[in-house]
Each structure stands twice: as C-alpha cells, then as structure tokens.
Design a protein around this motif. Structure first.
Motif, PDB file in Angstrom:
ATOM      1  N   GLU A  83       4.715 -27.583 -34.107  1.00 18.08           N
ATOM      2  CA  GLU A  83       4.196 -28.908 -34.413  1.00 18.08           C
ATOM      3  C   GLU A  83       2.738 -28.995 -33.981  1.00 18.08           C
ATOM      4  O   GLU A  83       2.283 -28.219 -33.134  1.00 18.08           O
ATOM      5  CB  GLU A  83       5.040 -29.984 -33.718  1.00 18.08           C
ATOM      6  CG  GLU A  83       6.422 -30.096 -34.328  1.00 18.08           C
ATOM      7  CD  GLU A  83       7.271 -31.208 -33.726  1.00 18.08           C
ATOM      8  OE1 GLU A  83       8.298 -31.546 -34.348  1.00 18.08           O
ATOM      9  OE2 GLU A  83       6.932 -31.713 -32.645  1.00 18.08           O
ATOM     10  N   VAL A  84       2.033 -29.950 -34.578  1.00 17.81           N
ATOM     11  CA  VAL A  84       0.593 -30.088 -34.330  1.00 17.81           C
ATOM     12  C   VAL A  84       0.287 -31.492 -33.810  1.00 17.81           C
ATOM     13  O   VAL A  84       0.645 -32.485 -34.440  1.00 17.81           O
ATOM     14  CB  VAL A  84      -0.222 -29.821 -35.615  1.00 17.81           C
ATOM     15  CG1 VAL A  84      -1.708 -30.062 -35.373  1.00 17.81           C
ATOM     16  CG2 VAL A  84       0.015 -28.400 -36.112  1.00 17.81           C
ATOM     17  N   LEU A  85      -0.370 -31.545 -32.662  1.00 19.29           N
ATOM     18  CA  LEU A  85      -0.885 -32.802 -32.122  1.00 19.29           C
ATOM     19  C   LEU A  85      -2.384 -32.818 -32.388  1.00 19.29           C
ATOM     20  O   LEU A  85      -3.122 -31.992 -31.843  1.00 19.29           O
ATOM     21  CB  LEU A  85      -0.609 -32.886 -30.621  1.00 19.29           C
ATOM     22  CG  LEU A  85      -1.291 -34.023 -29.843  1.00 19.29           C
ATOM     23  CD1 LEU A  85      -0.854 -35.386 -30.370  1.00 19.29           C
ATOM     24  CD2 LEU A  85      -1.020 -33.912 -28.347  1.00 19.29           C
ATOM     25  N   HIS A  98       0.137 -31.787 -42.292  1.00 12.89           N
ATOM     26  CA  HIS A  98       0.648 -30.841 -41.309  1.00 12.89           C
ATOM     27  C   HIS A  98       0.297 -31.222 -39.870  1.00 12.89           C
ATOM     28  O   HIS A  98       0.542 -30.438 -38.954  1.00 12.89           O
ATOM     29  CB  HIS A  98       0.141 -29.435 -41.626  1.00 12.89           C
ATOM     30  CG  HIS A  98       0.561 -28.937 -42.977  1.00 12.89           C
ATOM     31  ND1 HIS A  98      -0.320 -28.773 -44.017  1.00 12.89           N
ATOM     32  CD2 HIS A  98       1.788 -28.620 -43.471  1.00 12.89           C
ATOM     33  CE1 HIS A  98       0.343 -28.356 -45.092  1.00 12.89           C
ATOM     34  NE2 HIS A  98       1.612 -28.257 -44.787  1.00 12.89           N
ATOM     35  N   THR A  99      -0.285 -32.395 -39.672  1.00 16.31           N
ATOM     36  CA  THR A  99      -0.483 -32.897 -38.312  1.00 16.31           C
ATOM     37  C   THR A  99       0.659 -33.873 -38.038  1.00 16.31           C
ATOM     38  O   THR A  99       0.720 -34.943 -38.617  1.00 16.31           O
ATOM     39  CB  THR A  99      -1.860 -33.582 -38.147  1.00 16.31           C
ATOM     40  OG1 THR A  99      -2.052 -34.537 -39.194  1.00 16.31           O
ATOM     41  CG2 THR A  99      -2.977 -32.566 -38.207  1.00 16.31           C
ATOM     42  N   LEU A 135      -2.441 -28.099 -29.791  1.00 15.62           N
ATOM     43  CA  LEU A 135      -3.394 -29.197 -29.825  1.00 15.62           C
ATOM     44  C   LEU A 135      -4.584 -28.816 -30.696  1.00 15.62           C
ATOM     45  O   LEU A 135      -5.142 -27.723 -30.559  1.00 15.62           O
ATOM     46  CB  LEU A 135      -3.893 -29.488 -28.406  1.00 15.62           C
ATOM     47  CG  LEU A 135      -4.986 -30.548 -28.273  1.00 15.62           C
ATOM     48  CD1 LEU A 135      -4.428 -31.937 -28.560  1.00 15.62           C
ATOM     49  CD2 LEU A 135      -5.609 -30.502 -26.870  1.00 15.62           C
ATOM     50  N   LEU A 136      -4.949 -29.715 -31.600  1.00 23.66           N
ATOM     51  CA  LEU A 136      -6.193 -29.576 -32.348  1.00 23.66           C
ATOM     52  C   LEU A 136      -7.055 -30.782 -31.990  1.00 23.66           C
ATOM     53  O   LEU A 136      -6.586 -31.924 -32.049  1.00 23.66           O
ATOM     54  CB  LEU A 136      -5.939 -29.534 -33.856  1.00 23.66           C
ATOM     55  CG  LEU A 136      -5.138 -28.340 -34.384  1.00 23.66           C
ATOM     56  CD1 LEU A 136      -4.967 -28.438 -35.902  1.00 23.66           C
ATOM     57  CD2 LEU A 136      -5.817 -27.016 -34.019  1.00 23.66           C
ATOM     58  N   ILE A 137      -8.301 -30.538 -31.616  1.00 22.84           N
ATOM     59  CA  ILE A 137      -9.189 -31.603 -31.169  1.00 22.84           C
ATOM     60  C   ILE A 137     -10.181 -31.937 -32.281  1.00 22.84           C
ATOM     61  O   ILE A 137     -11.039 -31.126 -32.627  1.00 22.84           O
ATOM     62  CB  ILE A 137      -9.932 -31.194 -29.884  1.00 22.84           C
ATOM     63  CG1 ILE A 137      -8.915 -30.850 -28.786  1.00 22.84           C
ATOM     64  CG2 ILE A 137     -10.859 -32.320 -29.414  1.00 22.84           C
ATOM     65  CD1 ILE A 137      -9.539 -30.287 -27.516  1.00 22.84           C
ATOM     66  N   LEU A 165      -5.940 -24.872 -39.835  1.00 23.38           N
ATOM     67  CA  LEU A 165      -5.217 -24.510 -38.621  1.00 23.38           C
ATOM     68  C   LEU A 165      -3.869 -25.211 -38.532  1.00 23.38           C
ATOM     69  O   LEU A 165      -2.875 -24.613 -38.102  1.00 23.38           O
ATOM     70  CB  LEU A 165      -6.078 -24.832 -37.400  1.00 23.38           C
ATOM     71  CG  LEU A 165      -7.361 -24.006 -37.248  1.00 23.38           C
ATOM     72  CD1 LEU A 165      -8.252 -24.595 -36.158  1.00 23.38           C
ATOM     73  CD2 LEU A 165      -7.048 -22.544 -36.957  1.00 23.38           C
ATOM     74  N   ALA A 166      -3.828 -26.481 -38.942  1.00 28.52           N
ATOM     75  CA  ALA A 166      -2.567 -27.230 -38.901  1.00 28.52           C
ATOM     76  C   ALA A 166      -1.547 -26.626 -39.864  1.00 28.52           C
ATOM     77  O   ALA A 166      -0.359 -26.502 -39.536  1.00 28.52           O
ATOM     78  CB  ALA A 166      -2.814 -28.691 -39.236  1.00 28.52           C
TER      79      ALA A 166
END
Length: 267
Positions: free
Chosen positions: A163-165, A180-181, A139-141, A153-154
């Motif tokens: 995978e990136v949320l 990349h998200t 998770l990236l906020i 980061l993604a």
C-alpha cells in the motif's frame, strides 16, 4: 533558510546508487520476506479493536536531534502492538534519522500488524527493498516528488502488493493523488522549515478524495486531538515523537491510549 528536505533527497540519491551496487534487484526478490502476504494498513485503521494510531519508532530527526538513544525497536514496537496500535512506522533512513533496515526487520519479526517503511523514496529500488525487509506500506512525499514520479512509484508499489501512503502538506499537492495511492497523509510539519501547524490537517481533510483513507501526521501530542481529527474525517494518526521523547516510550503509549479510550467513551 537551509532546505533540509532538498539536502536529504540529494544524499538519498547517492545512497541508493551505492546500495544498488551492493545488492541487485534479483537478490532482493529472493528474500524470504518478499513473498509474504502484506497486511493492509487501510483495513487495520478501520478495525474497531484498534486505536487508529500508526505508532512510530524514531531515534532522532534533523529538527530535534537525538530523541531517544536508549529504547530498543523490539521493546517499543512490541508495546505499541500490544496496546492497540493499528500500524507501525519504522524509520529506515540512517544519515538523518538514525534508522536502518535492520530496525524494520526486527519489528517485523515480532509484530503481526502493518508496518510502514518511513523513508524518502525516490526510486523503485527502495520499494523492492521495502518488500524484501517485510514492510507492508511505503511512504511517498509529495513535497519532493513530481506528479509523474508519484504515479510511477505508486503503481510499482501497488504491483508488489504494497500500500502507498502519499504525504501532502498543501492543497496543490493533492493533485498528485493517483488510483494507486491508497492513503493520504497530511503532514502538519512543513518539511522545509520544520514548523508545525496542527490546523493543516483539518483544512485539507475535506479536499481529500472520499475513497482515500485519511491520515494526520505530526504535532499530535494530546489524545483529545485524535477525537477532533476523527470528527474531521481522519482514520489514521501517525505519532512518534510524543512517545519516543519519553524515557519509557512503551509506558507513554499505554497511558496515551488509556486517556484516549476514556475520552471516546464519553462521546
């Protein structure tokens, strides 16, 4: 008003620096889980035999305090998987949510569906940790990361096969979406005030790029809401407190899914 998110991020920086001293990146890369092929949350969310629900294991939160101090991660996540969850979300933040890496490792050991490491990621080191403990998604906020940080980061997570949320709460934050998200989550809870506005997801859904899997987060406690959100274009629904606040989260999830299936059969 106290900015809880800023407090959490400040503490996270100290915490991550300490963990880097305890365990090197090289050691993380040597973990037995590091070379496993991750599951794809994007794929599982679109499987017809699944519910689209990313079911969360969460003991407590800054806004609610203790939610459930009795349930075990094995019993709860096992039931989530058994009754049709498309993915799991496991809190690994200890200070504010009572989670740990051990919880995710335990969930990974018994479940063969994607697991999201739910934490406040601010450093590549945490992404290596996620890979090393068996997570499939990070998770990236957007609320606590600059656009350049999200992009960096993604890209790093993607290079590891994770995978990136990306979680957003407002329209301007959609500008932080990158190639990349893979999934975009709309958090109906304001991370500054912790107030929930369920309409947030429906307002932002049409503005999310069509090639991203859309995930609605927070404030979902009624199966009928999922029907509405699916009509708005969402494929994933992150739900935790609705189940975890019950004495038997496994039974609560089973009943929720039974009601959801009945509703969907009427459409």
């Amino acid at each position: 008003m106290k900015n809880i998110l800023a407090e959490i991020v400040a503490h996270k920086k100290i915490e991550v620096a300490a963990r880097k001293e305890e365990r090197s990146e090289e050691v993380l890369r040597q973990s037995s889980a590091f070379n496993r092929q991750p599951f794809s949350l994007r794929e599982f969310l679109q499987r017809p035999d699944k519910t689209g629900i990313i079911a969360e294991f969460k003991r407590r939160s800054p806004s609610k305090g203790l939610i459930n101090g009795e349930a075990t991660v094995e019993a709860v996540t096992g039931a989530y998987c058994r009754y049709g969850a498309s993915g799991l979300s496991v809190l690994t933040d200890e200070q504010y949510f009572g989670g740990s890496s051990a919880d995710l490792i335990a969930a990974r050991s018994i479940n063969q569906i994607p697991i999201l490491r739910k934490d406040f990621v601010i450093d590549e080191y945490q992404i290596l940790e996620a890979k090393a403990i068996g997570a499939d998604v990070i998770l990236l906020i957007a609320e606590c990361l600059e656009a350049a940080e999200v992009a960096r980061l993604a890209k790093f997570a993607d290079s590891l096969g994770l995978e990136v949320l990306l979680e957003v709460h407002s329209e301007p934050q959609l500008e932080k979406i990158t190639a990349h998200t893979h999934l975009v989550g709309v958090n109906n809870r304001d991370l500054i005030t912790f107030k929930v506005d369920f309409n947030r997801s429906c307002e932002l859904a049409p503005k999310i790029p069509a090639d991203k899997v859309k995930v609605a987060e927070s404030g979902i406690s009624d199966p009928a809401a999922i029907v509405t959100l699916k009509q708005a274009g969402f494929q994933g629904f992150l739900i935790g407190e609705c189940f975890m606040k019950e004495s038997d989260p496994a039974y609560a999830f089973e009943q929720f899914v039974t009601t959801l299936n009945a509703l969907q059969q009427k459409i």
